[in-house]
Design an enzyme around this catalytic site. Structure first.
Site, PDB file in Angstrom:
ATOM      1  CD  GLU A 106      11.220  -2.412   2.612  1.00 47.95           C
ATOM      2  OE1 GLU A 106      11.009  -3.554   3.025  1.00 47.95           O
ATOM      3  OE2 GLU A 106      11.259  -1.406   3.350  1.00 47.95           O
TER       4      GLU A 106
ATOM      5  CG  ASP B 252     -24.131  10.893 -24.983  1.00 45.87           C
ATOM      6  OD1 ASP B 252     -25.144  11.568 -24.805  1.00 45.87           O
ATOM      7  OD2 ASP B 252     -23.634  10.693 -26.112  1.00 45.87           O
TER       8      ASP B 252
ATOM      9  CG  ASP C 265     -19.867   8.197 -28.564  1.00 47.83           C
ATOM     10  OD1 ASP C 265     -20.568   9.157 -28.186  1.00 47.83           O
ATOM     11  OD2 ASP C 265     -20.270   7.340 -29.372  1.00 47.83           O
TER      12      ASP C 265
ATOM     13  CG  ASP D  52     -20.352  12.852 -24.728  1.00 47.02           C
ATOM     14  OD1 ASP D  52     -21.313  13.419 -24.174  1.00 47.02           O
ATOM     15  OD2 ASP D  52     -20.487  11.984 -25.603  1.00 47.02           O
TER      16      ASP D  52
ATOM     17  CG  ASN E 195       8.010  -6.562  13.812  1.00 48.29           C
ATOM     18  OD1 ASN E 195       7.506  -7.445  14.489  1.00 48.29           O
ATOM     19  ND2 ASN E 195       8.272  -6.705  12.530  1.00 48.29           N
TER      20      ASN E 195
ATOM     21  CG  ASN F 116      11.753  -5.380   6.206  1.00 48.53           C
ATOM     22  OD1 ASN F 116      10.605  -5.241   6.623  1.00 48.53           O
ATOM     23  ND2 ASN F 116      12.266  -4.613   5.253  1.00 48.53           N
TER      24      ASN F 116
ATOM     25  CG  ASP G 115       9.299  -6.294   2.270  1.00 45.27           C
ATOM     26  OD1 ASP G 115       8.217  -6.096   2.859  1.00 45.27           O
ATOM     27  OD2 ASP G 115      10.280  -5.541   2.372  1.00 45.27           O
TER      28      ASP G 115
END
Length: 906
Positions: free
Chosen positions: A339, A381, A649, A653, A717, A742, A746
């Site tokens: 999550e 280029d 540029d 290109d 787990n 959990n 996190d």
């Protein structure tokens, strides 16, 4: 003449079909899901307004808009802007804060916690309901704050780069008109704008004047080839407003030619805006990065779909409490759900974007950062990228190598009067103010017509008259292309035919200039009787070669160290240029780029797929390329398995920028190049490229840390839960315990985006390989299960937690050891080295994980234990806990060594 002109530029226009997909994605990202697949019908009001404007005379259109041919005044424009608003199409509106808050809440973790809170409330467990509710609030607000911060940072970066339009502004004080570059969003109806090759059409416009004007409008109409636009509507029976020949549509782009036009409608009042409001948001094909994240998520989801039913039925049959079994199984499902992955990905990418912004690199698409890190080939280029964005006029000589003032004067008139895209060469010519003072073009000359530049002819012409005398057509461009329309050459005051021996001599003069690293532009001319006022491509014939202007295009000071740094990080550099091979070779030598063979555009043209696939690997310098050649080379490198970046540029290109995995341009680039690019460089230094590559790899490695940790820890787990469900007569942990564990785990990983990365992980390109995640999970997940079993044995045999009456002690013991091992895995898996000694995490991650481990010990031992249905643990438990954790770290480190030797570490 019209047919011949169209045939001549046809090859250059073919790239519009490929670029249509780009414009649909870039310019119309959320608004036009069917754009490019076929013509859409405009709302009736827009259609009638456009038809009326197309049928009216320019003077009538300007009068209706309250404008004039010289443009609006600044005050008039400001007043209109206050009334009609900014010229912005309402794409996908940003989420309001309450909708964003809802999105942050509606994940499986929060929804299941809310269900558990409701169950606790219904069973008169008010303390449990309040505790779980606080967890939901904390989780939601944490994600809301972090994602909001990341999104604001990304939006701020996007606003730092904007396209501009050339607008005519009328000054009432002196009755003069001046040209100004304004951000597109400031345009208003009635503004008169100038357009040239490479410009984006910034609003719906009516053409006032056009010269060889071709537009790529596939993004609006689905037409695969560009269409020519005129100042008048020639066909009175157009079937659709989208077919009007003197109407330009917002979101299209100028392929070649020049025009002036008056703005008819802006923002949501334009056709693009109307279509954006009338169609649904489209889903787009995910990028390789998004596909990789999705594959990892689905891997965990498939694993969850197998394991969760097993946990449910095992606990239901062995414990007999099906409601608790269901809640426990759902908690296991939440534990397997990544999550935090969206927040970690967003935060990591945003942090990388902010870092690059400090280096004057603007990230237009966050996913591009990961591609930056994966890039192993950079195509670039030459002009304005490897070399400085300023060139110097070094020589002006006749075809025989003798200095010539006439050549400079003709080149000056050509650059002065052309209305198309003025490149660096034109700027260098126009800097010769002494020529301007001598010629006084405003008083002594007037422009008759112009034949704009395109990348097929590689030349452009202007026709001028001196004091109403005969017309002089002046052409400048690439040597071979100019020679193709010449029949004679000037020698002193005489002319002579271009015989083979003469051609060989004048080519040798140009070759000698090229060998010195000078770019050579040929200048030719012819005089015509003043009998016509409109000229076309057919008139570019029978010219006399007058001579050359040669330019010095020195490399940037940062080019050589940047190329060396990129090579040190495993990025091969290939030069793709339209310039000739001699000048390119000289520049490559100056910047220290070892040439591994030069391939010319003509040779690329003759190669089939397999031949080109081999050639692009053998060569690293490609010269005399057209835009289509550049694009083809980039696509072939991608087909060969490379992650390709392109730095450019110019208009030529844009196709390659779009085709590359990551397009890089500069803020001074033409509009279409900036639109096609993913990254914009605001400074001239190329060292930021290497810094960007390193930051991209750092970003990727940090994201991969979370994925590896989550996958392996969750897998371990679930294995532990399965074993405990079979062997233990009560739940090894309550659903609340699993969810709290959990959540804390996190939270401990929130600082991962700010973690440091080992130097060896930054040396080579980082590629996304989702298949490796499954293997990593299978190797490292069971290690935590082994020590969970040891913890089970301690609680069962040493502390006697063997009955339902003693289940809280058992659950408290596993809760603590499980949380500590899960948190330690952050440090174990973040590096292939020995953690804490050879590689230390960044301070934010050290603080966060240390804090969570302290909370893990505090919860069962502190005053909140009863609220979480935990109980204090005996002193012997904490005496044995360090031994268990050290054993876990030792076994994990041993597995890392084996895994690295066999598969490497990514």
């Amino acid at each position: 003449m019209h047919d011949r002109r169209f045939r001549d530029v046809f090859a250059g226009f073919l790239r519009a079909r490929r670029m249509a997909r780009h414009f649909r994605r870039r310019l119309l990202p959320e608004s036009l899901p069917d754009a490019g697949r076929g013509r859409r019908e405009l709302p009736a009001t827009q259609g009638k307004a456009l038809e009326a404007a197309a049928a009216s005379a320019p003077e009538a259109v300007l009068a209706r808009l309250g404008s004039r041919a010289e443009g609006l005044t600044e005050d008039e424009a400001r007043t209109l802007r206050e009334r009609v608003g900014l010229n912005e199409v309402g794409h996908e509106k940003p989420l309001s804060w309450w909708v964003h808050l809802w999105h942050c809440y509606r994940n499986p973790f929060s929804l299941l916690l809310s269900l558990l809170a409701a169950v606790s409330l219904l069973t008169d467990d008010l303390t449990g309901a309040i505790t779980i509710g606080a967890m939901v609030l904390l989780s939601t607000l944490l994600r809301f704050w972090q994602e909001g911060k990341s999104n604001r940072a990304a939006d701020a970066l996007k606003h730092m780069v904007s396209s501009t339009a050339t607008v005519l502004r009328y000054r009432t004080a002196d009755g003069q008109t001046e040209r100004a570059e304004l951000p597109i969003r400031l345009l208003v109806p009635g503004d008169v704008i100038a357009l040239s090759a490479g410009d984006m059409v910034p609003a719906d416009c009516r053409v006032l004047m056009a010269k060889d004007l071709f537009l790529a409008q596939a993004a609006m109409t689905g037409e695969s080839l560009p269409v020519e636009k005129f100042a008048t509507q020639r066909d009175a029976l157009s079937a659709s407003p989208l077919e009007l020949e003197n109407i330009l549509f917002m979101g299209t782009n100028v392929v070649s030619g020049a025009a002036t036009a008056v703005v008819l409608a802006t923002g949501n009042g334009s056709c693009l805006g109307a279509l954006a409001e009338s169609v649904a948001v489209a889903d787009h094909a995910p990028t390789a990065f998004q596909a990789g994240v999705n594959q990892v998520s689905w891997l965990l989801i498939r694993f969850m779909l197998v394991m969760v039913p097993l946990v449910f039925f095992l606990n239901g049959f062995t414990k007999g409490d099906w409601l608790q079994a269901l809640l426990f199984a759902l908690s296991v499902a939440v534990g397997l759900t990544p999550e935090m992955l969206p927040m970690i990905v967003t935060s990591t990418l945003a942090k990388g974007a902010v870092f690059l912004s400090r280096k004057k690199v603007i990230v237009k698409r966050l996913d591009a950062i990961q591609n930056f890190g994966a890039m192993d080939v950079l195509c670039t280029d030459k002009t304005g990228t490897l070399t400085q964005d300023k060139v110097f006029l070094a020589r002006h000589i006749d075809a025989w190598g003798v200095e010539s003032g006439e050549v400079l004067e003709l080149a000056y008139l050509n650059s002065y009067y052309q209305t198309g895209l003025k490149n660096l060469l034109d700027v260098a010519v126009l800097e010769h103010a002494e020529v301007h003072r001598e010629l006084e073009p405003v008083d002594n000359f007037h422009k008759v017509d112009e034949i704009p530049f395109d990348f097929t002819r590689r030349r452009m012409s202007v026709i001028v008259a001196e004091r109403d005398a005969s017309h002089r057509l002046i052409t400048k461009g690439a040597l071979d292309e100019v020679l193709a329309v010449c029949t004679q050459v000037r020698r002193g005051t005489a002319t002579e035919p271009l015989a083979p021996a003469v051609l060989e001599r004048i080519r040798s003069v140009a070759a000698a200039l090229n060998a010195e690293g000078l770019r050579v532009v040929a200048v030719a001319a012819k005089d015509e009787a003043p009998v016509q006022h409109t000229y076309g491509l057919a008139d570019e014939c029978g010219l006399t070669l007058i001579g050359y202007v040669a330019f010095l295009d020195p490399p940037k000071e940062t080019t050589a160290p940047a190329l060396q740094a990129l090579a040190g990080h495993g990025v091969a550099v290939k030069v793709l240029t339209g310039d000739n091979e001699r000048v390119t070779a000289k520049i490559c030598r100056e910047v220290g780029l070892e040439q591994k063979g030069v391939l010319l555009g003509g040779e690329v043209e003759q190669m089939d797929g397999p031949a080109l696939a081999a050639a692009v690997e053998r060569h690293n310098v490609f010269a005399r390329l057209t835009p289509a050649h550049k694009e083809r080379i980039v696509r072939q490198l991608k087909a060969n398995g490379h992650v390709v970046g392109f730095l450019g540029d110019g208009i030529n290109d844009a196709p390659a920028l779009h085709a590359a995995d990551i397009g890089i341009s500069v803020d001074s680039a033409v509009d279409i190049a900036k639109e096609a690019a993913d990254l914009i460089l605001l400074e001239k230094s190329l060292m930021v490229l290497d810094e960007g590559v390193v930051e991209g790899r750092r970003t990727f490695v940090n994201m991969l840390k979370y994925i590896k940790m989550t996958a392996s820890s969750n897998f371990g787990n679930v294995l532990s839960v399965l074993v405990a469900s079979v062997l233990i007569p009560f739940l090894p942990m309550l659903p609340m315990h699993l969810l709290v564990q959990n959540l804390l785990y996190d939270i401990s990983q929130i600082a991962i985006p700010f973690d440091s990365v080992d130097e060896e992980l930054l040396r080579a390109p980082q590629r996304w390989r989702p298949g490796d995640i499954g293997r990593f999970m299978l190797y490292f997940g069971p290690i935590s299960s082994v020590f969970d079993m040891v913890a089970f044995a301690l609680m069962w045999f040493v502390f006697g937690a063997q009955t339902v009456a003693q289940q809280t002690l058992f659950q408290s013991g596993w809760f603590t050891v499980g949380l500590l091992t899960q948190t330690l895995i952050v440090h174990m898996i973040r590096t292939p080295r020995w953690p804490f000694f050879q590689s230390r995490a960044a301070a934010p991650l050290l603080v966060m994980t240390g804090l969570i481990m302290a909370v893990g010990v505090f919860l069962p031992m502190g005053p909140l234990a009863s609220a979480f249905r935990l109980q204090p643990l005996p002193a012997l438990y904490f005496a044995l806990l360090p031994l268990l954790l050290l054993g876990y770290m030792g076994l994990t480190q041993a597995m890392k060594g084996y895994y690295c030797r066999r598969w490497g570490w990514q």
